[in-house]
Scaffold this active site. Structure first.
Site, PDB file in Angstrom:
ATOM      1  N   LYS A   1      -2.510  -1.786  -2.738  1.00  0.00           N
ATOM      2  CA  LYS A   1      -3.427  -1.169  -2.614  1.00  0.00           C
ATOM      3  C   LYS A   1      -3.475   0.092  -3.306  1.00  0.00           C
ATOM      4  CE  LYS A   1      -6.071   0.101   1.878  1.00  0.00           C
ATOM      5  NZ  LYS A   1      -6.893  -0.925   2.964  1.00  0.00           N
TER       6      LYS A   1
ATOM      7  N   GLU B   1       0.565  -1.294  -0.676  1.00  0.00           N
ATOM      8  CA  GLU B   1      -0.156   0.574   0.017  1.00  0.00           C
ATOM      9  C   GLU B   1       0.719   1.682   0.140  1.00  0.00           C
ATOM     10  OE1 GLU B   1      -2.967   0.946   3.566  1.00  0.00           O
ATOM     11  OE2 GLU B   1      -4.043   2.167   2.420  1.00  0.00           O
TER      12      GLU B   1
HETATM   13  P1  13P Z   1      -9.302   3.992   4.081  1.00  0.00           P
HETATM   14  O1  13P Z   1     -10.217   3.519   3.122  1.00  0.00           O
HETATM   15  O2  13P Z   1      -9.677   4.642   5.636  1.00  0.00           O
HETATM   16  O3  13P Z   1      -8.119   5.233   2.993  1.00  0.00           O
HETATM   17  O4  13P Z   1      -8.457   3.045   4.988  1.00  0.00           O
HETATM   18  C1  13P Z   1      -7.972   2.339   4.396  1.00  0.00           C
HETATM   19  C2  13P Z   1      -7.007   1.565   4.724  1.00  0.00           C
HETATM   20  O5  13P Z   1      -6.103   0.096   4.968  1.00  0.00           O
HETATM   21  C3  13P Z   1      -5.384   2.576   5.087  1.00  0.00           C
HETATM   22  O6  13P Z   1      -3.747   2.084   5.099  1.00  0.00           O
END
Ligand code: 13P
Length: 344
Positions: free
Chosen positions: A222, A180
């Site tokens: 992600k 991510e």
């Molecule tokens: P949000 O969808 O609130 O951005 O959170 C997702 C997430 O796991 C952020 O690390």
């Protein structure tokens, strides 16, 4: 590493009509969310709240492929003594775990951060696997601040390096890494600046993943969507967000990646759904596109619950509704009209 098994888990995480529930808020973040609904954050209230979500059986069985947990939660039991991970597994969803330990100031780069948590990660992963985790998450944070010349190449590079170090350790532990790299939507930049920065971040991230021999077939990406900063006067339309996000991802993400699960990042609940739906309507992509939302799945149930036992059914209804809306969006079959039909 058994790559075939990692690939199987990764594909299950992005199975048709399903997506991920990010319920991995750290102690500080969940306190902020609870403050907003007037609930004290204690180990018991955090447990009760998450137990409410995981016992939302329709949402969990029909729309949620996996749940990202925080360290405290993976070791917690429900009020009746059942481990919370067992509730998730019983619903047919996969337990996952956030393994980064947050961000710290990055030396020599004022205003920028590096995500930490690599020390002793191999040992932690082995314990999480034993507890049932089959995937993990690590979030790198890249801010855009044009007047401060942020992001620097340094921040992009070191965060990509850490993401790849984490991903390699996960695969070695037979855990699918969610990679991510989040480009924040907090600034006043326009959508094109977001595309420019996110493109650099994704390219650097995949370069590092290759250097460190991470098997792309055994991971999930992600990313943020291509979106204007919250403070930008010129917000992009749903169509523009969808088209620019897809164009960017096609240019940067190898087809070997089994799936892409977006973060919501501060978008409104309905925007996060509408954007995902519009992308899936375009279609013709090499990977499934789904959700891995935190706020956009939980804001409504948090409000409906507000810490009261008598509101649990209402909280579960609110969660089920949002989960169903996003499930439809993941197949490009959502419509705004369904938002008012709470039975949908
Ligand atoms: P949000 O969808 O609130 O951005 O959170 C997702 C997430 O796991 C952020 O690390």
């Amino acid at each position: 590493m058994n790559l075939a098994d990692l690939n199987k888990v990764a594909l299950a995480m992005v199975a048709p009509g399903k997506g991920l529930l990010a319920a991995d808020e750290s102690g500080g973040t969940i306190k902020k969310r609870f403050d907003a609904i007037g609930v004290e954050s204690t180990e018991a209230t955090r447990r009760d709240y998450r137990e409410m979500l995981f016992r939302s059986s329709a949402a969990m069985t029909e729309t949620i492929s996996g749940v990202i947990l925080y360290d405290e939660t993976i070791w917690q039991n429900a009020a009746d003594g059942t481990p919370l991970v067992k509730l998730i597994e019983a619903a047919g969803a996969i337990p996952g775990i956030k393994v980064d330990e947050g961000t710290q100031a990055l030396p020599n780069c004022p205003g920028e951060t590096i995500t930490v948590g690599l020390d002793r990660l191999a040992e932690r992963l082995a314990k999480y696997y034993e507890r049932g985790a089959r995937f993990a998450k690590w979030r790198a944070v890249i801010d855009i601040n044009q007047s401060a010349h942020i992001p620097s190449m340094t921040a992009i590079h070191v965060n990509a390096h850490a993401l790849a170090r984490y991903a390699a350790l996960c695969q070695q532990a037979q855990i699918v890494p969610i990679v991510e790299p989040e480009v924040l939507m907090d600034g006043d930049h326009d959508i094109d600046r977001c595309v420019e920065v996110t493109t650099r971040v994704l390219n650097k991230t995949f370069q590092e993943l290759r250097i460190q021999r991470v098997a792309l077939e055994g991971m999930i990406l992600k990313p943020n969507m291509a979106i204007a900063g919250k403070k930008c006067a010129k917000q992009a339309s749903v169509t523009e967000v969808a088209e620019k996000t897809i164009r960017m991802l096609k240019a940067c993400v190898p087809a070997a990646v089994p799936g892409i699960a977006f973060l919501s990042g501060g978008q409104s609940d309905e925007d996060a759904t509408a954007h995902l739906d519009a992308m899936n309507r375009i279609g013709g992509l090499p990977w499934p596109l789904t959700f891995s939302y935190g706020r956009a799945l939980q804001a409504a149930p948090q409000k409906a619950w507000s810490g009261k036992a008598e509101n649990i059914a209402a909280g579960q209804r609110a969660f089920t509704h949002r989960a169903r809306m996003n499930s439809l969006a993941s197949t490009g079959t959502w419509s705004a009209a369904l938002e008012t039909d709470k039975a949908a």
